[in-house]
Write an enzyme that holds these catalytic residues in place. Sequence first.
Site, PDB file in Angstrom:
ATOM      1  N   LYS A  78       0.843  -1.199   0.000  1.00 42.79           N
ATOM      2  CA  LYS A  78       0.000   0.000   0.000  1.00 42.79           C
ATOM      3  C   LYS A  78       0.878   1.248   0.000  1.00 42.79           C
ATOM      4  O   LYS A  78       1.907   1.289   0.662  1.00 42.79           O
ATOM      5  CB  LYS A  78      -0.911  -0.031   1.236  1.00 42.79           C
ATOM      6  CG  LYS A  78      -1.944   1.078   1.300  1.00 42.79           C
ATOM      7  CD  LYS A  78      -2.845   0.928   2.531  1.00 42.79           C
ATOM      8  CE  LYS A  78      -3.864   2.046   2.627  1.00 42.79           C
ATOM      9  NZ  LYS A  78      -4.748   1.916   3.782  1.00 42.79           N
ATOM     10  N   SER A 156      -9.851   2.428   2.997  1.00 42.75           N
ATOM     11  CA  SER A 156      -8.922   3.120   2.133  1.00 42.75           C
ATOM     12  C   SER A 156      -7.992   2.177   1.361  1.00 42.75           C
ATOM     13  O   SER A 156      -7.371   2.588   0.380  1.00 42.75           O
ATOM     14  CB  SER A 156      -8.053   4.074   2.970  1.00 42.75           C
ATOM     15  OG  SER A 156      -7.247   3.349   3.879  1.00 42.75           O
ATOM     16  N   SER A 180     -10.418   0.088   7.236  1.00 40.47           N
ATOM     17  CA  SER A 180      -9.811   0.211   5.902  1.00 40.47           C
ATOM     18  C   SER A 180      -9.162  -1.054   5.363  1.00 40.47           C
ATOM     19  O   SER A 180      -8.732  -1.074   4.215  1.00 40.47           O
ATOM     20  CB  SER A 180      -8.779   1.341   5.902  1.00 40.47           C
ATOM     21  OG  SER A 180      -9.421   2.583   5.913  1.00 40.47           O
TER      22      SER A 180
END
Length: 493
Positions: A78, A156, A180
């Site tokens: 990420k 997210s 998330s």
Amino acid sequence: MTDLNSLTLAQARDMLRKGETTSVELTQACLKAIEGADALNAFVHKTPEIALERARAADARIGQGDAPAMCGLPIGIKDLFCTKGVESQAASRILEGFRPEYESTVSQQLADAGAVMLGKLNMDEFAMGSSNETSVYGDVVNPWKVDDRRLTPGGSSGGSAAAVAADLCLAATGTDTGGSIRQPAAFTGITGIKPTYGRCSRWGIVAFASSLDQAGPMTKDVRDAAIMLQAMCGHDPKDSTSAELMVPDFEAMLTGDIRGKTIGIPQEYRMEGMPEEIEALWSKGAEMLRDAGAKIVDISLPHTKYALPAYYVIAPAEASSNLARYDGVRYGRRAALAQGDGITEMYEKTRAEGFGHEVQRRVMVGTYVLSAGFYDAYYNRARKVRTLIKRDFEEAFAAGVDAILTPATPSSAFGLGEMAEADPVQMYLNDVFTVTVNLAGLPGISVPAGLDAKGLPLGLQLIGRPWEEGDLLNTAYALESAAGFVAKPGKWW
């Protein structure tokens, strides 16, 4: 033969050990899949040279016979994790061109275990969002498609979820501040675990809300989550909130035997207006766990109804403090200044250009609740509510509950653009089942458990006792086995 990029971590590890494939072949299969998947917009900084170099090193290490479980396995990272010499932007314009001189502890531990980094994954800007529509790189698209709409992969960690679901990588790192990891996992039919706060180091991960953020793995199944989580965990002296606890062998704890375990069903999670499909899946999940030998009991978590408002005071307050460091002085973007502009104008112009609307909104909310006249009315009150939420869970566990079963999300994936234009509070309601876990610092896992009437995946969430990820993973393993979810998105990209 199965495409190498569609293997699970466990399958690929076993094939590597038997000499049936090599890390270089696995990596090349993933790189090829990534190249053909630009329509998903999941990978935003591709690192094929680093990937192949690490794959060759992993093959040599496996050949010597002393390789850890993650050695040679291609994964995505990420964009919130700082990676040395590779763009680490947290999906924000304000960090444009930022290439750190250091590596986050979690990505370093994975590299040390021999994992192969394929590149950086898209996300909501500074991890603020539930639909992956706030990214400077543009929206991520869910690989699941049932009509002509482009669906959200959740947020997210939407890039991580889409990449794993579409077999672009074998697994990916995510972070979870209010859901998330778990919400995007549920929207894309994969597994995602948020460990206990302090189990994974936060050092080198761009901060959103420091008392809530926690890294975790996003994988194709529960066994993979256990394998990857073990490599990510461990005490880190560079992170003062990192727990000095031994990391057990999570994979060895996956027996699937949950006889005698007590699973709590919290009545407060039966929200008004909850879709019947979610309600039915939740009941079915409880039935599956009962059939596996667990005792199902109703429990009460009375302060649940205050969790969302408390979260949306505490998280923006911490964000406004954390994001004050982005000022255009030392690194990242700096706005062009007019003649006579001073330091204040530089700050204002840089932040106005660099931060997206959602980040600006949360910074303003956070600054407001921390201001002199409102600190007690909002921030202190939210902290007290947080303590009560934590106590609700403690009382349930003290009464003998081993894990708590809830829905992971209030719906299946919705269309991109359908909520972003509406009231932002509607978007925040997506976190209704997940934020309590972060406020209490507990481990939580989302497991795909079925499809809705349209054919989109739905997930169930299990919440565990603090530091008992092994036990939680085993309960999730029993639920996964009973649910038998094997659906994959049809390739359209």
